[in-house]
Write a protein that holds these residues in place. Structure first.
Motif, PDB file in Angstrom:
ATOM      1  N   GLN A 121       1.091  -1.096   0.019  1.00  0.00           N
ATOM      2  CA  GLN A 121       0.015   0.026  -0.108  1.00  0.00           C
ATOM      3  C   GLN A 121       0.882   1.401  -0.008  1.00  0.00           C
ATOM      4  O   GLN A 121       1.586   1.422   0.848  1.00  0.00           O
ATOM      5  CB  GLN A 121      -1.017   0.078   1.152  1.00  0.00           C
ATOM      6  N   LEU A 122       0.491   2.341  -1.060  1.00  0.00           N
ATOM      7  CA  LEU A 122       1.361   3.444  -0.977  1.00  0.00           C
ATOM      8  C   LEU A 122       0.338   4.575  -0.865  1.00  0.00           C
ATOM      9  O   LEU A 122      -0.795   4.375  -1.348  1.00  0.00           O
ATOM     10  CB  LEU A 122       2.151   3.625  -2.262  1.00  0.00           C
ATOM     11  N   ASP A 123       0.788   5.759  -0.009  1.00  0.00           N
ATOM     12  CA  ASP A 123       0.061   6.656   0.111  1.00  0.00           C
ATOM     13  C   ASP A 123       0.576   8.017  -0.106  1.00  0.00           C
ATOM     14  O   ASP A 123       1.832   8.134   0.013  1.00  0.00           O
ATOM     15  CB  ASP A 123      -0.426   6.894   1.791  1.00  0.00           C
ATOM     16  N   GLY A 124      -0.059   8.728  -0.922  1.00  0.00           N
ATOM     17  CA  GLY A 124       0.689   9.860  -1.438  1.00  0.00           C
ATOM     18  C   GLY A 124      -0.184  10.983  -2.189  1.00  0.00           C
ATOM     19  O   GLY A 124      -1.562  10.966  -1.842  1.00  0.00           O
ATOM     20  N   TRP A 125       0.518  11.541  -3.194  1.00  0.00           N
ATOM     21  CA  TRP A 125      -0.204  12.576  -3.927  1.00  0.00           C
ATOM     22  C   TRP A 125      -0.195  12.452  -5.379  1.00  0.00           C
ATOM     23  O   TRP A 125       1.228  11.805  -5.777  1.00  0.00           O
ATOM     24  CB  TRP A 125       0.347  14.046  -3.778  1.00  0.00           C
ATOM     25  N   VAL A 126      -1.039  12.956  -6.481  1.00  0.00           N
ATOM     26  CA  VAL A 126      -0.734  12.509  -7.782  1.00  0.00           C
ATOM     27  C   VAL A 126       0.097  13.826  -8.149  1.00  0.00           C
ATOM     28  O   VAL A 126      -0.216  14.952  -8.303  1.00  0.00           O
ATOM     29  CB  VAL A 126      -2.244  12.859  -8.450  1.00  0.00           C
ATOM     30  N   TYR A 127       1.188  13.259  -8.664  1.00  0.00           N
ATOM     31  CA  TYR A 127       2.004  14.276  -9.457  1.00  0.00           C
ATOM     32  C   TYR A 127       1.691  14.491 -10.896  1.00  0.00           C
ATOM     33  O   TYR A 127       1.715  15.656 -11.403  1.00  0.00           O
ATOM     34  CB  TYR A 127       3.512  13.448  -9.489  1.00  0.00           C
ATOM     35  N   ASN A 128       1.103  13.274 -11.336  1.00  0.00           N
ATOM     36  CA  ASN A 128       0.801  13.428 -12.744  1.00  0.00           C
ATOM     37  C   ASN A 128      -0.030  12.166 -12.983  1.00  0.00           C
ATOM     38  O   ASN A 128       0.021  11.297 -12.418  1.00  0.00           O
ATOM     39  CB  ASN A 128       2.054  13.312 -13.713  1.00  0.00           C
ATOM     40  N   SER A 129      -0.897  12.310 -14.071  1.00  0.00           N
ATOM     41  CA  SER A 129      -1.627  10.941 -14.379  1.00  0.00           C
ATOM     42  C   SER A 129      -2.248  11.212 -15.855  1.00  0.00           C
ATOM     43  O   SER A 129      -2.550  12.607 -16.455  1.00  0.00           O
ATOM     44  CB  SER A 129      -2.920  10.870 -13.632  1.00  0.00           C
ATOM     45  N   ARG A 130      -1.988  10.060 -16.673  1.00  0.00           N
ATOM     46  CA  ARG A 130      -2.615  10.086 -17.738  1.00  0.00           C
ATOM     47  C   ARG A 130      -3.222   8.875 -18.413  1.00  0.00           C
ATOM     48  O   ARG A 130      -2.947   7.926 -17.609  1.00  0.00           O
ATOM     49  CB  ARG A 130      -1.376  10.312 -18.926  1.00  0.00           C
ATOM     50  N   SER A 131      -4.121   8.843 -19.107  1.00  0.00           N
ATOM     51  CA  SER A 131      -4.720   7.652 -19.571  1.00  0.00           C
ATOM     52  C   SER A 131      -4.558   7.318 -20.945  1.00  0.00           C
ATOM     53  O   SER A 131      -4.665   7.902 -21.827  1.00  0.00           O
ATOM     54  CB  SER A 131      -6.301   7.789 -18.773  1.00  0.00           C
ATOM     55  N   GLY A 132      -4.816   6.005 -21.172  1.00  0.00           N
ATOM     56  CA  GLY A 132      -4.425   5.512 -22.506  1.00  0.00           C
ATOM     57  C   GLY A 132      -5.272   4.209 -22.624  1.00  0.00           C
ATOM     58  O   GLY A 132      -5.232   3.159 -22.589  1.00  0.00           O
ATOM     59  N   GLY A 133      -6.463   4.671 -22.917  1.00  0.00           N
ATOM     60  CA  GLY A 133      -7.666   3.669 -23.239  1.00  0.00           C
ATOM     61  C   GLY A 133      -7.934   2.798 -21.955  1.00  0.00           C
ATOM     62  O   GLY A 133      -8.344   3.282 -20.967  1.00  0.00           O
ATOM     63  N   LYS A 134      -7.623   1.441 -21.867  1.00  0.00           N
ATOM     64  CA  LYS A 134      -7.993   0.759 -20.558  1.00  0.00           C
ATOM     65  C   LYS A 134      -6.987   0.863 -19.603  1.00  0.00           C
ATOM     66  O   LYS A 134      -7.064   0.132 -18.521  1.00  0.00           O
ATOM     67  CB  LYS A 134      -8.209  -0.822 -21.200  1.00  0.00           C
ATOM     68  N   LEU A 135      -5.828   1.344 -19.912  1.00  0.00           N
ATOM     69  CA  LEU A 135      -4.830   1.538 -18.913  1.00  0.00           C
ATOM     70  C   LEU A 135      -4.606   3.075 -18.325  1.00  0.00           C
ATOM     71  O   LEU A 135      -4.795   4.126 -19.207  1.00  0.00           O
ATOM     72  CB  LEU A 135      -3.333   1.242 -19.598  1.00  0.00           C
ATOM     73  N   GLY A 136      -4.353   3.238 -17.045  1.00  0.00           N
ATOM     74  CA  GLY A 136      -4.089   4.656 -16.355  1.00  0.00           C
ATOM     75  C   GLY A 136      -2.721   4.604 -16.058  1.00  0.00           C
ATOM     76  O   GLY A 136      -2.020   3.541 -15.420  1.00  0.00           O
ATOM     77  N   PHE A 137      -2.123   5.586 -16.070  1.00  0.00           N
ATOM     78  CA  PHE A 137      -0.778   5.599 -15.606  1.00  0.00           C
ATOM     79  C   PHE A 137      -0.872   7.098 -14.574  1.00  0.00           C
ATOM     80  O   PHE A 137      -1.134   8.068 -14.900  1.00  0.00           O
ATOM     81  CB  PHE A 137       0.130   6.074 -16.682  1.00  0.00           C
ATOM     82  N   LEU A 138      -0.414   6.520 -13.461  1.00  0.00           N
ATOM     83  CA  LEU A 138      -0.462   7.296 -12.241  1.00  0.00           C
ATOM     84  C   LEU A 138       0.968   7.520 -11.745  1.00  0.00           C
ATOM     85  O   LEU A 138       1.585   6.775 -11.225  1.00  0.00           O
ATOM     86  CB  LEU A 138      -1.382   6.962 -11.088  1.00  0.00           C
ATOM     87  N   MET A 139       1.538   8.950 -11.783  1.00  0.00           N
ATOM     88  CA  MET A 139       2.775   9.215 -11.207  1.00  0.00           C
ATOM     89  C   MET A 139       2.358   9.448  -9.610  1.00  0.00           C
ATOM     90  O   MET A 139       1.858  10.572  -9.414  1.00  0.00           O
ATOM     91  CB  MET A 139       3.571  10.380 -11.795  1.00  0.00           C
ATOM     92  N   LEU A 140       2.928   8.670  -8.795  1.00  0.00           N
ATOM     93  CA  LEU A 140       2.477   8.872  -7.342  1.00  0.00           C
ATOM     94  C   LEU A 140       3.642   9.546  -6.685  1.00  0.00           C
ATOM     95  O   LEU A 140       4.930   9.021  -6.985  1.00  0.00           O
ATOM     96  CB  LEU A 140       2.130   7.647  -6.827  1.00  0.00           C
ATOM     97  N   ARG A 141       3.641  10.722  -6.028  1.00  0.00           N
ATOM     98  CA  ARG A 141       4.525  11.332  -5.128  1.00  0.00           C
ATOM     99  C   ARG A 141       4.390  11.127  -3.840  1.00  0.00           C
ATOM    100  O   ARG A 141       3.078  11.211  -3.127  1.00  0.00           O
ATOM    101  CB  ARG A 141       4.415  12.897  -5.450  1.00  0.00           C
TER     102      ARG A 141
END
Ligand code: 4AD
Ligand code: MG
Length: 430
Positions: free
Chosen positions: A18-38
């Motif tokens: 489990q990671l707790d943090g803040w959204v640095y960045n996010s982008r989505s590509g169809g059925k996948l989401g990419f979340l840069m967690l800080r």
């Protein structure tokens, strides 16, 4: 499931965390989401697939705003291409608070805007890297002195005494009296050195600097060692060793941060003691050879320091300044009474003075004379004169401004980014 932090991911490869943090960045590509967690310890990429996290969580991901606080669970994998080298394949996503539109977007912002938002700007990758280097520098100074037999002596912030001239004092009403914020802990460290031999103080210092430069803050942190039975030569030696230790430690422990800052580390790696030395008089000759209009007896400005140290790829020790431009407490040079046994260390690469110090006047009568010449109120310095009445010995010390050291080691153009919340002529907020 283990709750962990991004800097610990290497210990959890293949495990669910489990990671707790803040959204640095996010982008989505169809059925996948990419979340840069800080999460304060680093930044890691979390990959969310709709089939793993479910429709609701995936929809939530789509609405995430920059700096929203979130919790992600997922499996850790090592991936060379991922920033930081690890990736999380998410199983779940939840939101603690959905952030309002964040004022600092990835686009370029002006310095004034960023300074106004310093409380948020500190979260950025670059500011994060600078603060970690600052932390390391402070820790290194403490470790250096602690492991060399120095005792920490905290000196007061509220004081009746001027140390470095009377023009940069911040005054303060103290009940029915008028006092100052300290410019330097030195005078108290001198008292402590007679009690503990080798001491250091480390605290905030204050100067009402009315000039706007890249090197001046009105509130800055200074580490100040003071040694009994120590002359100018030995003082320089301690300063050189401290600088070399500090730089070595940052190179050893904070390479990742120096990389983020795009700091060319070659000049830092090439550091070796003893550093080159130049007397003030020799330094004036250097200026004259460079066609600078400079009279012997004047004080070097930032531009002068850059020219003086230009030829050296090492920190430069400048010593024996005209007594008239130095503080009342400096010991006069027995070989030339116009000079005081002071020393500065100028950082290379044009960073200028990072250290100031010298040997102290240990003779009662001479110190009293200098005190009077400086128009300082004798009665307020009786305690300081006592140190010359009761077992006076040769003693020396120096002070290093932490922010100047951070600026140099990080390769920053201005000290304003070297302290969490800078105080300058026109800035006391946030
Ligand atoms: O050269 P300074 O004024 O020396 C002293 O205060 C001595 N009493 C120290 C001592 O011998 N114990 O200041 C020492 C260092 C400078 O070399 C510089 O690094 C830093 O403190 N400094 C400042 N840093 C940021 N903003 C300012 N306004 C600074 N003034 C000095
Ligand atoms: Mg100085």
């Amino acid at each position: 499931m283990t709750r962990t932090t991004i800097n610990e991911l290497s210990n959890h490869v293949g495990q669910e965390v489990q990671l707790d943090g803040w959204v640095y960045n996010s982008r989505s590509g169809g059925k996948l989401g990419f979340l840069m967690l800080r999460d304060g310890t680093g930044i890691a990429q979390c990959v969310l697939s709709k089939s793993d996290v479910g429709d609701d969580a995936f929809a939530l991901f789509g609405r995430l705003t920059q700096e929203s606080s979130v919790t992600v669970t997922g499996t850790v994998s090592a991936d060379e291409r991922a920033p930081g080298g690890y990736e999380i394949h998410a199983q779940s996503l939840s939101v603690t608070q959905m952030a309002e539109e964040y004022p600092i977007s990835p686009k370029e912002h002006g310095t004034a805007f960023l300074m106004d938002h310093r409380h948020l700007w500190l979260r950025s990758r670059r500011q994060h890297a600078i603060m970690l280097v600052r932390h390391e520098i402070i820790k290194a100074c403490r470790d250096f002195f602690d492991s060399n037999g120095f005792i920490l002596m905290d000196t007061p912030i509220i004081t009746p005494n001027a140390v470095e001239g009377t023009t940069t004092l911040f005054g303060l009403n103290y009940f029915d009296r008028f006092v100052y914020l300290t410019q330097s802990g030195q005078l108290y460290s001198e008292a402590a050195a007679a009690a503990f031999r080798k001491v250091y103080c480390f605290g905030p210092t204050f100067r009402a600097e009315k000039s706007k430069t890249r090197r001046h803050l009105t509130e800055f942190w200074m580490v100040e060692p003071e040694m009994a039975y120590c002359d100018l030569e030995e003082n320089i030696h301690w300063a050189e060793e401290m600088v070399a230790f500090m730089v070595g430690r940052v190179l050893e422990s904070r390479r990742e941060q120096l990389d983020i800052l795009e700091r060319d580390t070659a000049p830092l790696e090439g550091l070796k003691t003893p550093f080159p030395r130049l007397s003030y008089t020799e330094a004036v000759d250097v200026l004259k050879q460079a066609d600078v209009d400079f009279e012997w007896g004047g004080d070097f400005g930032g531009g002068d320091e850059t020219i003086i140290s230009e030829k050296y790829d090492q920190p430069l020790v400048v010593h024996r300044f005209p007594a008239a431009i130095k503080a009342f407490y400096m010991k006069l040079d027995a070989d030339d009474e116009r000079l005081a046994l002071g020393m500065d260390i100028l950082a290379p690469e044009g960073y200028g003075e990072i250290i100031g110090g010298g040997q102290r006047e240990d003779d009662y009568a001479l110190l009293l004379k200098r005190l009077k010449e400086a128009n300082l109120p004798e009665d307020k310095y009786q305690w300081y004169l006592d140190l010359r009445r009761y077992g006076s010995v040769p003693h020396s010390g120096f002070g290093m401004g932490i922010e100047r050291a951070v600026a140099w080691i990080c390769g920053l153009p201005h000290v304003r980014e070297t302290i969490p919340f800078p105080r300058m002529l026109n800035r006391v907020e946030p």
